[in-house]
Design a protein around this motif. Structure first.
Motif, PDB file in Angstrom:
ATOM      1  N   ALA A 173       0.857  -1.188   0.000  1.00  0.00           N
ATOM      2  CA  ALA A 173       0.000   0.000   0.000  1.00  0.00           C
ATOM      3  C   ALA A 173       0.889   1.233   0.000  1.00  0.00           C
ATOM      4  CB  ALA A 173      -0.925   0.014   1.212  1.00  0.00           C
ATOM      5  N   TRP A 174       0.406   2.306  -0.607  1.00  0.00           N
ATOM      6  CA  TRP A 174       1.122   3.577  -0.560  1.00  0.00           C
ATOM      7  C   TRP A 174       0.099   4.688  -0.342  1.00  0.00           C
ATOM      8  CZ3 TRP A 174       0.281   7.750  -3.752  1.00  0.00           C
ATOM      9  CH2 TRP A 174      -0.520   7.514  -4.891  1.00  0.00           C
ATOM     10  N   VAL A 175       0.572   5.785   0.191  1.00  0.00           N
ATOM     11  CA  VAL A 175      -0.327   6.915   0.429  1.00  0.00           C
ATOM     12  C   VAL A 175       0.505   8.187   0.522  1.00  0.00           C
ATOM     13  CG1 VAL A 175      -0.243   6.762   2.966  1.00  0.00           C
ATOM     14  CG2 VAL A 175      -2.269   7.722   1.848  1.00  0.00           C
ATOM     15  N   CYS A 176      -0.095   9.305   0.146  1.00  0.00           N
ATOM     16  CA  CYS A 176       0.545  10.608   0.278  1.00  0.00           C
ATOM     17  C   CYS A 176      -0.423  11.525   1.016  1.00  0.00           C
ATOM     18  CB  CYS A 176       0.871  11.187  -1.096  1.00  0.00           C
ATOM     19  SG  CYS A 176       1.849  12.715  -1.052  1.00  0.00           S
ATOM     20  N   VAL A 177       0.043  12.156   2.101  1.00  0.00           N
ATOM     21  CA  VAL A 177      -0.811  13.030   2.904  1.00  0.00           C
ATOM     22  C   VAL A 177      -0.108  14.368   3.110  1.00  0.00           C
ATOM     23  CG1 VAL A 177      -1.892  11.086   4.095  1.00  0.00           C
ATOM     24  CG2 VAL A 177       0.106  12.203   5.105  1.00  0.00           C
ATOM     25  N   ARG A 178      -0.910  15.352   3.459  1.00  0.00           N
ATOM     26  CA  ARG A 178      -0.376  16.690   3.681  1.00  0.00           C
ATOM     27  C   ARG A 178      -0.746  17.201   5.065  1.00  0.00           C
ATOM     28  NH1 ARG A 178      -2.126  22.436   0.754  1.00  0.00           N
ATOM     29  NH2 ARG A 178      -0.914  23.756   2.153  1.00  0.00           N
ATOM     30  N   THR A 179       0.178  17.932   5.652  1.00  0.00           N
ATOM     31  CA  THR A 179      -0.114  18.727   6.829  1.00  0.00           C
ATOM     32  C   THR A 179       0.681  20.015   6.712  1.00  0.00           C
ATOM     33  OG1 THR A 179      -0.015  18.845   9.245  1.00  0.00           O
ATOM     34  CG2 THR A 179       1.666  17.522   8.181  1.00  0.00           C
ATOM     35  N   ALA A 180      -0.023  21.142   6.755  1.00  0.00           N
ATOM     36  CA  ALA A 180       0.601  22.460   6.591  1.00  0.00           C
ATOM     37  C   ALA A 180       1.445  22.478   5.310  1.00  0.00           C
ATOM     38  CB  ALA A 180       1.413  22.825   7.824  1.00  0.00           C
ATOM     39  N   ASP A 181       2.746  22.772   5.433  1.00  0.00           N
ATOM     40  CA  ASP A 181       3.615  22.858   4.258  1.00  0.00           C
ATOM     41  C   ASP A 181       4.451  21.609   4.055  1.00  0.00           C
ATOM     42  OD1 ASP A 181       2.775  25.398   3.536  1.00  0.00           O
ATOM     43  OD2 ASP A 181       4.191  26.358   4.906  1.00  0.00           O
ATOM     44  N   ARG A 182       4.015  20.493   4.597  1.00  0.00           N
ATOM     45  CA  ARG A 182       4.744  19.240   4.453  1.00  0.00           C
ATOM     46  C   ARG A 182       3.886  18.196   3.752  1.00  0.00           C
ATOM     47  NH1 ARG A 182       8.201  18.384  10.059  1.00  0.00           N
ATOM     48  NH2 ARG A 182       9.165  20.466  10.091  1.00  0.00           N
ATOM     49  N   VAL A 183       4.544  17.408   2.912  1.00  0.00           N
ATOM     50  CA  VAL A 183       3.917  16.292   2.217  1.00  0.00           C
ATOM     51  C   VAL A 183       4.664  15.029   2.614  1.00  0.00           C
ATOM     52  CG1 VAL A 183       3.476  15.228  -0.011  1.00  0.00           C
ATOM     53  CG2 VAL A 183       3.146  17.680   0.267  1.00  0.00           C
ATOM     54  N   THR A 184       3.931  14.009   3.038  1.00  0.00           N
ATOM     55  CA  THR A 184       4.552  12.747   3.449  1.00  0.00           C
ATOM     56  C   THR A 184       4.093  11.634   2.522  1.00  0.00           C
ATOM     57  OG1 THR A 184       4.592  13.473   5.762  1.00  0.00           O
ATOM     58  CG2 THR A 184       4.892  11.124   5.337  1.00  0.00           C
ATOM     59  N   LEU A 185       5.069  10.960   1.916  1.00  0.00           N
ATOM     60  CA  LEU A 185       4.804   9.806   1.057  1.00  0.00           C
ATOM     61  C   LEU A 185       5.277   8.557   1.786  1.00  0.00           C
ATOM     62  CD1 LEU A 185       3.945   8.840  -1.846  1.00  0.00           C
ATOM     63  CD2 LEU A 185       6.380   8.951  -2.427  1.00  0.00           C
ATOM     64  N   MET A 186       4.397   7.565   1.879  1.00  0.00           N
ATOM     65  CA  MET A 186       4.737   6.321   2.562  1.00  0.00           C
ATOM     66  C   MET A 186       4.396   5.130   1.685  1.00  0.00           C
ATOM     67  SD  MET A 186       3.317   4.664   6.119  1.00  0.00           S
ATOM     68  CE  MET A 186       1.795   4.127   5.349  1.00  0.00           C
ATOM     69  N   LEU A 187       5.249   4.113   1.719  1.00  0.00           N
ATOM     70  CA  LEU A 187       4.970   2.842   1.060  1.00  0.00           C
ATOM     71  C   LEU A 187       5.189   1.730   2.079  1.00  0.00           C
ATOM     72  CD1 LEU A 187       5.776   1.786  -2.507  1.00  0.00           C
ATOM     73  CD2 LEU A 187       6.323   0.213  -0.654  1.00  0.00           C
ATOM     74  N   ALA A 188       4.189   0.852   2.207  1.00  0.00           N
ATOM     75  CA  ALA A 188       4.254  -0.257   3.164  1.00  0.00           C
ATOM     76  C   ALA A 188       4.061  -1.576   2.429  1.00  0.00           C
ATOM     77  CB  ALA A 188       3.186  -0.103   4.246  1.00  0.00           C
ATOM     78  N   ALA A 236       8.704   2.418   4.146  1.00  0.00           N
ATOM     79  CA  ALA A 236       9.557   3.555   3.809  1.00  0.00           C
ATOM     80  C   ALA A 236       8.727   4.824   3.916  1.00  0.00           C
ATOM     81  CB  ALA A 236      10.125   3.409   2.404  1.00  0.00           C
ATOM     82  N   VAL A 237       9.297   5.851   4.549  1.00  0.00           N
ATOM     83  CA  VAL A 237       8.596   7.117   4.746  1.00  0.00           C
ATOM     84  C   VAL A 237       9.493   8.258   4.282  1.00  0.00           C
ATOM     85  CG1 VAL A 237       7.442   8.654   6.372  1.00  0.00           C
ATOM     86  CG2 VAL A 237       7.407   6.175   6.761  1.00  0.00           C
ATOM     87  N   ALA A 238       8.966   9.105   3.416  1.00  0.00           N
ATOM     88  CA  ALA A 238       9.680  10.296   2.957  1.00  0.00           C
ATOM     89  C   ALA A 238       8.800  11.502   3.212  1.00  0.00           C
ATOM     90  CB  ALA A 238      10.016  10.193   1.480  1.00  0.00           C
ATOM     91  N   GLN A 239       9.367  12.519   3.845  1.00  0.00           N
ATOM     92  CA  GLN A 239       8.599  13.726   4.162  1.00  0.00           C
ATOM     93  C   GLN A 239       9.294  14.935   3.537  1.00  0.00           C
ATOM     94  OE1 GLN A 239       8.107  15.627   8.329  1.00  0.00           O
ATOM     95  NE2 GLN A 239       6.271  14.364   8.034  1.00  0.00           N
ATOM     96  N   GLY A 245      12.716  23.369   1.509  1.00  0.00           N
ATOM     97  CA  GLY A 245      13.304  22.582   0.431  1.00  0.00           C
ATOM     98  C   GLY A 245      14.117  21.411   0.920  1.00  0.00           C
ATOM     99  N   GLN A 246      13.543  20.635   1.837  1.00  0.00           N
ATOM    100  CA  GLN A 246      14.286  19.515   2.421  1.00  0.00           C
ATOM    101  C   GLN A 246      13.442  18.254   2.431  1.00  0.00           C
ATOM    102  OE1 GLN A 246      17.060  19.839   5.981  1.00  0.00           O
ATOM    103  NE2 GLN A 246      15.301  18.832   6.932  1.00  0.00           N
ATOM    104  N   LEU A 247      14.076  17.136   2.053  1.00  0.00           N
ATOM    105  CA  LEU A 247      13.435  15.829   2.081  1.00  0.00           C
ATOM    106  C   LEU A 247      14.046  15.011   3.202  1.00  0.00           C
ATOM    107  CD1 LEU A 247      11.471  13.889   0.401  1.00  0.00           C
ATOM    108  CD2 LEU A 247      13.596  12.941  -0.529  1.00  0.00           C
ATOM    109  N   SER A 248      13.196  14.461   4.075  1.00  0.00           N
ATOM    110  CA  SER A 248      13.647  13.583   5.157  1.00  0.00           C
ATOM    111  C   SER A 248      13.159  12.172   4.857  1.00  0.00           C
ATOM    112  CB  SER A 248      13.083  14.042   6.505  1.00  0.00           C
ATOM    113  OG  SER A 248      13.484  15.366   6.786  1.00  0.00           O
ATOM    114  N   PHE A 249      14.018  11.177   5.110  1.00  0.00           N
ATOM    115  CA  PHE A 249      13.675   9.793   4.782  1.00  0.00           C
ATOM    116  C   PHE A 249      14.120   8.849   5.880  1.00  0.00           C
ATOM    117  CE2 PHE A 249      14.960   5.610   3.243  1.00  0.00           C
ATOM    118  CZ  PHE A 249      13.808   5.183   2.619  1.00  0.00           C
ATOM    119  N   ALA A 250      13.273   7.857   6.144  1.00  0.00           N
ATOM    120  CA  ALA A 250      13.636   6.746   7.025  1.00  0.00           C
ATOM    121  C   ALA A 250      12.870   5.515   6.553  1.00  0.00           C
ATOM    122  CB  ALA A 250      13.317   7.057   8.482  1.00  0.00           C
ATOM    123  N   GLY A 251      13.510   4.361   6.624  1.00  0.00           N
ATOM    124  CA  GLY A 251      12.850   3.134   6.191  1.00  0.00           C
ATOM    125  C   GLY A 251      13.312   1.940   6.992  1.00  0.00           C
TER     126      GLY A 251
END
Length: 357
Positions: A173-188, A236-239, A245-251
């Protein structure tokens, strides 16, 4: 748990199967009957085109959120219809969208009809490799919505999710959500296949929707608790923080991530483990600069680890991210050897200046 539909199209009898699957998907999404009819029409046209021009292919149907997470309406499902083929490709895709253009003895209105009917539409074709056509049908025949976020962010996402051997449920499954000025993409990627694997990945999606403000490493710790009564999943989570202009990632686990910046690609490394059963004590969070020439790809292990970016993923373009995701899967497989596992690919890219096509 979300349903997914895959219909191989190799003879005319499967066109009806595609139409039935599109109607089922649209009703599953809660669309009004006029939009159900729209989904059936588009799916029928795309299936017919596969037979006429490519010698067959497959139709993938999925329920997805909006490509631009602008208004807090990630739960508003739309039907994504994807036609994938390994056919001869098109030398002039723009001409194929014009009514009256045909390479066979037909009216030449099929793709034009799909373009006018769909809420989102994308096409990519490479001579000798094949064609991807994507159409999304939403709950209303127009773009835009009132919501808590009045302005869209300059990023959009898309993906494909293909079950192993035509299964009813995908463990990915994957999903992309928003909060304020951040977008988080996750794949499980839920362990195993079928409904139990889908239950794990779906639980991860729901937890992200409840806590979209958390940074990736903290979110993985939260997911570890939320998935304890499931099989567990690789995640895997990318925000993306667009303000800085910064991408944060952890998986964690066997999930892949690649970031393109300009013409170069780099891998983003996940830690060994299973979210829900065995979370690493140390969860490093990678920080990368994000710019207008970047593109992020997350994928489950159904995609070979040594997949090669094709033309759609290599160059900056205005292609819908879902189309890019589908070309990656298509080019890593073949008609004789389709995906070897549940396979999901999700893509995040800058929004073109003119917005979605």
């Amino acid at each position: 748990m979300p349903r997914v539909w895959e219909v191989p199209v190799h003879d005319s009898t499967r066109v009806r199967d595609v139409r039935v699957a599109a109607g089922a998907a649209a009703r599953h999404a809660g669309l009004a009957e006029d939009r159900v009819a729209a989904a059936e029409l588009v799916a029928t046209e795309l299936a017919t085109n596969l037979l006429k021009h490519a010698g067959g292919g497959r139709i993938l149907l999925d329920l997805v959120g909006p490509p631009v997470p602008a208004y807090g309406d990630e739960r508003v499902s739309r039907v994504q219809i994807m036609a994938v083929d390994h056919g001869p490709g098109m030398h002039d895709p723009a001409a194929a969208l014009r009514d009256g253009y045909s390479t066979t003895a037909s009216l030449g209105a099929g793709l034009g009809t799909c373009l006018r009917t769909a809420d989102d539409f994308g096409l990519h074709s490479t001579p000798g490799r094949g064609t991807i056509v994507m159409a999304r049908i939403a709950s209303r025949p127009h773009r835009g919505s009132d919501g808590p976020y009045p302005a869209p962010l300059p990023a959009w996402s898309g993906g494909v999710n293909i079950p192993l051997a035509g299964g009813e449920f995908s463990g990915d499954a994957w999903v992309c959500v928003r909060t304020a000025d951040r977008v988080t993409l996750m794949l499980a990627d839920g362990l195993g296949h079928g409904p139990l694997a889908s239950r794990a990945s779906s639980a991860a999606v729901e937890e992200l929707r409840r806590t979209p403000h958390l940074p990736p490493a903290d979110l993985l710790r939260r997911l570890n608790s939320a998935l304890r009564d499931t099989r567990g999943a690789a995640v895997a989570v990318a925000q993306l923080d667009l303000q800085v202009g910064q991408l944060s990632f952890a998986g964690v686990g066997n999930v892949g991530a690649r970031l393109r910046r300009g013409d170069s690609w780099q891998g983003l490394v996940s830690r060994p483990g299973i979210v829900g059963t065995h979370l690493p004590t140390h969860l490093p969070q990678h920080q990368e600069t994000w710019s207008d020439d970047c593109l992020l790809v997350l994928h489950s292990d159904g995609l070979p680890s040594r997949w090669s970016p094709g033309p759609a993923a290599r160059a900056p373009s205005s292609l819908d991210p879902a189309v890019i995701a589908a070309t990656i899967v298509r080019d890593a497989s073949s008609p004789a050897r389709p995906v070897r596992d549940d396979t999901a690919v999700a893509v995040l890219s800058p929004l073109p200046p003119d917005g979605p096509s």
